[in-house]
Design a protein around this motif. Sequence first.
Motif, short mmCIF file in Angstrom:
data_model
loop_
_atom_site.label_atom_id
_atom_site.label_comp_id
_atom_site.label_asym_id
_atom_site.label_seq_id
_atom_site.Cartn_x
_atom_site.Cartn_y
_atom_site.Cartn_z
N ALA A 490 -0.90 -0.65 -17.42
CA ALA A 490 0.07 0.62 -16.42
C ALA A 490 0.94 0.18 -16.36
CB ALA A 490 -0.87 1.82 -15.42
N GLN A 491 2.20 0.84 -16.05
CA GLN A 491 3.46 0.01 -15.08
C GLN A 491 3.43 1.67 -13.57
OE1 GLN A 491 7.11 0.53 -16.85
NE2 GLN A 491 7.90 0.60 -14.84
N PHE A 492 3.46 0.59 -12.36
CA PHE A 492 3.42 2.02 -11.46
C PHE A 492 4.22 1.41 -10.58
CE2 PHE A 492 -1.52 1.05 -11.81
CZ PHE A 492 -1.50 2.41 -11.81
N GLY A 493 5.23 2.96 -10.66
CA GLY A 493 6.60 3.14 -9.56
C GLY A 493 5.87 3.75 -7.90
N LEU A 494 7.12 3.22 -6.97
CA LEU A 494 7.01 3.88 -6.16
C LEU A 494 7.67 5.33 -5.88
CD1 LEU A 494 7.90 0.88 -3.42
CD2 LEU A 494 5.70 1.54 -3.82
N PHE A 495 7.29 6.00 -5.69
CA PHE A 495 7.34 7.29 -5.20
C PHE A 495 7.80 8.43 -3.13
CE2 PHE A 495 7.20 6.92 -9.29
CZ PHE A 495 7.50 8.07 -10.31
N LYS A 496 9.00 8.54 -3.65
CA LYS A 496 9.19 9.38 -2.46
C LYS A 496 8.74 10.89 -2.29
CE LYS A 496 12.26 10.87 1.97
NZ LYS A 496 13.33 10.88 1.92
N VAL A 497 7.67 11.52 -2.36
CA VAL A 497 7.40 12.74 -2.69
C VAL A 497 6.87 13.75 -1.42
CG1 VAL A 497 5.58 13.99 -3.38
CG2 VAL A 497 5.75 11.74 -4.45
N PRO A 498 8.06 14.37 -1.12
CA PRO A 498 8.16 15.24 -0.09
C PRO A 498 6.55 16.64 -0.57
CG PRO A 498 9.65 16.10 -1.19
CD PRO A 498 9.00 15.00 -2.34
N VAL A 499 5.81 16.37 0.48
CA VAL A 499 4.61 17.25 0.44
C VAL A 499 4.60 18.08 -0.10
CG1 VAL A 499 2.32 17.49 1.50
CG2 VAL A 499 3.60 14.96 1.94
N HIS A 500 5.37 19.24 0.73
CA HIS A 500 5.00 20.83 0.43
C HIS A 500 6.17 20.92 -1.46
CE1 HIS A 500 3.27 21.38 4.17
NE2 HIS A 500 3.71 20.49 4.42
N GLU A 501 7.06 20.16 -1.15
CA GLU A 501 7.68 20.93 -2.56
C GLU A 501 7.44 19.17 -4.07
OE1 GLU A 501 11.47 22.76 -2.04
OE2 GLU A 501 11.48 21.59 -0.56
N PHE A 746 -0.92 3.51 1.02
CA PHE A 746 0.34 4.75 0.49
C PHE A 746 0.77 4.88 2.30
CE2 PHE A 746 -3.56 7.50 1.39
CZ PHE A 746 -3.20 7.92 2.36
N SER A 747 1.39 5.41 2.80
CA SER A 747 2.23 6.10 3.45
C SER A 747 2.98 6.97 4.11
CB SER A 747 2.55 4.77 4.74
OG SER A 747 4.23 4.51 3.80
N VAL A 748 2.62 7.39 5.15
CA VAL A 748 2.58 9.27 5.04
C VAL A 748 4.47 8.92 6.36
CG1 VAL A 748 2.69 11.00 6.06
CG2 VAL A 748 1.01 10.11 4.80
N SER A 749 5.59 9.73 6.30
CA SER A 749 6.13 9.59 7.60
C SER A 749 5.37 9.86 9.08
CB SER A 749 7.65 10.63 7.21
OG SER A 749 7.36 11.86 6.82
N ALA A 750 6.70 9.72 9.29
CA ALA A 750 5.89 9.79 10.71
C ALA A 750 5.55 11.69 10.93
CB ALA A 750 7.22 9.78 12.51
N ASN A 753 5.91 15.42 7.16
CA ASN A 753 6.47 15.70 5.15
C ASN A 753 6.54 14.83 4.21
OD1 ASN A 753 6.55 18.11 7.14
ND2 ASN A 753 8.64 17.00 7.78
N ASP A 754 6.75 13.41 4.18
CA ASP A 754 6.74 12.55 3.12
C ASP A 754 6.07 11.85 2.56
OD1 ASP A 754 9.44 13.89 2.73
OD2 ASP A 754 9.76 12.97 4.03
N LEU A 755 5.94 11.50 1.47
CA LEU A 755 4.48 10.79 1.07
C LEU A 755 5.31 9.77 0.35
CD1 LEU A 755 1.09 9.85 0.53
CD2 LEU A 755 1.60 11.48 -1.17
N TYR A 756 4.90 8.05 0.71
CA TYR A 756 4.92 7.33 0.00
C TYR A 756 3.95 6.40 -0.69
CZ TYR A 756 9.29 7.59 3.19
OH TYR A 756 10.37 8.00 3.25
#
Length: 791
Positions: A490-501, A746-750, A753-756
């Motif tokens: 598998a190839q994994f990439g990093l994403f910043k995901v808006p939790v509500h969008e 993983f981590s989440v913004s303070a 709203n954003d999931l890393y």
Amino acid sequence: MTISSSPSHDADILRIGECTVTLSSREVQVPGVRRLRRLTPKAVGVLRVLARSNGRVVTRDELFAEVWPDTLPTNDVLTQAITQLRKAFAGDSDGGTAYIETIAKTGYRLLVPVCVDDVPALPRQSARVDEKGDEAGPDPLPVGSLTDTGAAADDEATPALELDGAATSAVVPQHSRSSWRRTRRWMLLGVGIVMLVALAVMAWLLQRSSGPTPLDAAVENGTRVIGSPQRPYRLITAGTGFETYPTMSPDGSQVAYEASGDDGQGGQIKLQTSGNAPARNLVERPPGAMDRFPNWSPDGREIAFARFFDDGRCQVLIASATGGNLRQATRCDGTELLSFDWMPDGRELVFGSMVGAFAHRGIRVLELGSGKWRALDYPAQDDDFDYAPRVSPDGRWLVFVRNPQVGDLWRMPAEGGPLEPLTDDAAEIRGWAWLSDSRHIVFGRRVDSEVRLYQLDTGTRTLRDVGLDDAQWPAVARNSNMLAFVHRKAQFGLFKVPVHEPAKAERLFPSSGRDSQPMLAPDGQQLVFASDRSGSYALWWADLQSPQSLRPIQGLRPDTRQSPDWSPDSRHLLMVGRDDHGESLVYEITPRDEQLSVLPVPATRPLQALYTADPTQLLVIERDDDQRTRLSLYDRRTVPWQRLATLEGVSQARFDAGRQHVLFARFGSGGLWMADSTLAAASVQQVSTDRPSRWRYRNWAVASGGRIDYVDDWAGCSTGLLRIGASSPPQSHCVDAKRLSAGNGFSVSADGNDLYVSIAVTDGADIGVMPLPDASVDIFPAFIKPLMLKE
């Protein structure tokens, strides 16, 4: 304490206090400790200087001049060497301080006696005999008594000595000496002949197997290209989904495995020949059920497997290998890490630890005819989870994985008894199997960004890499060494995901490598993550406001087991890494300034390090020489650090700065636990009973307001975020319906709203097969084999 006179510079084995040190191999034997402890070359250099000091204080400048000549080392390297020496000499409670004393602002002093350990004496020379007939010391050899080869002439007369006025032969000593030298010549000649024979046999075997390599065969006579090199294995599945958990028929001609169903979910057992013939279903699964973990019986007639239902029910079933004749062996429940295998007689199944409604700690055997259970008697603690037990084909040994998240392979007699460890890696083990000779096993182990297969000799404890990339969950035919395994690349990439969008997800720092463990700093501007994007595994840092700032942390080889931890002020990082000798160390990193240093953590093997609200204290998950894992709170104001408190059996921890609590997961039970900042036993309480699961024990994070976030999957959602608040009902958000996330952090913004998160860009798993070479036949002599195979 007074130190004995300085030992000889040529001495190899020293007695230092109660410990024995072998300088050539850098090994320390501590009384009462089962395993030898290994020192680095620089630590041995420091020890040599302290041992020669006769108890006086050795200044830091003297140590730098002796051990690091012609260099400009920092104080950290010396502190690291002293810390390792203290750890090597450490007993149950002294932490090594009883051996080495720190003299503030000056240097160090050895507090225990040092002496040269006794070595066997060489054969004595001829001796004079005094008037009482006792030996009076060595007699000088007469001139000319030695030939050019160093042997005494066999027929030379023995000088006479006067005893009570009578001429008497000086007897035996000279003759014994001559006899010893003749014996030694014959011994050396014999050893030489054996070595020549071994080399001749090795050359013959190499000549037999020295046909063209795949690379050579791809080029005809070095003049033209005729094809690409062949792989050592063959993939027998090539679908777009996931084929996992293979098992082989005893003769190696067929493979059963779990495959993705038409609905996109796993749970269909399929059978296929080890060629590329079309697969068929073992049995048809009912609606709402998943069939998993197939295991082929020793006689090849039946296959046992587990069936899971949506309502949480579980059965272990047995079916004919041709399909049909389905019967129930026992009930289980829908929790994870269920493991079982056939006993060699085919009349019983052996199960690992079970949880849920049918929980049982430890390994037990189910008699299929009567349905009766028999628990095996062997050492186990309450926080141990014993997984994947398998009995050797000859029925003598049972091997299992203890705590597979950070585990090792253990062996005991097949009917129970004393345990012995086969590995000491604290590794993430992905499946294992016996070879047909009942001496060797093959297992999958996560290494950096991939899982590789290793072959282990259970007699010598030596390892050999099988040579397969991205291979896991091996299975071996009982009557041959045909190997089946899961090939997942598998190839994994990093994403910043808006939790509500989630549809507006943004990929960060694209590459063709594997990126994982994204950790966002408290200031929301810096991000670190682990990646092999440069060809080697490293920790990378970037300022999110300036993407061109992306760079690796030089001088650090990160450990894949745990994520790094940011300091509250976002200036520093704690990360466990490995040195050139594979030893685990805790590094403190200032990524913006590209600086790092080794912290003198007094732990045998640190696995994770965390900041607390108090800058003078750190939390460390560590493993001791008996392979017990604990969470410790350290006071770092003095060297060595003082251990303030501990909690046993902790697999992962996080510090909740908002509530001043420590949250942690355990090996012995699922869910999440909490303790106060002092780790007081009375403060420990469980805050979640089912999340995180044992296998996904790293996929949770502490968020603001006391909220706990989990990344998990559920029906219709491959990557989802579940939020459990301190005073609000749980909330679920599907982040990606089709692609799986990495399971190691993983981590989440303070603001939440954003999931890393690390998500698979390309994924899938196939079944590969290949013959393993006969482990009992080796082209290398036994006396050099351990040197080649040791990791």
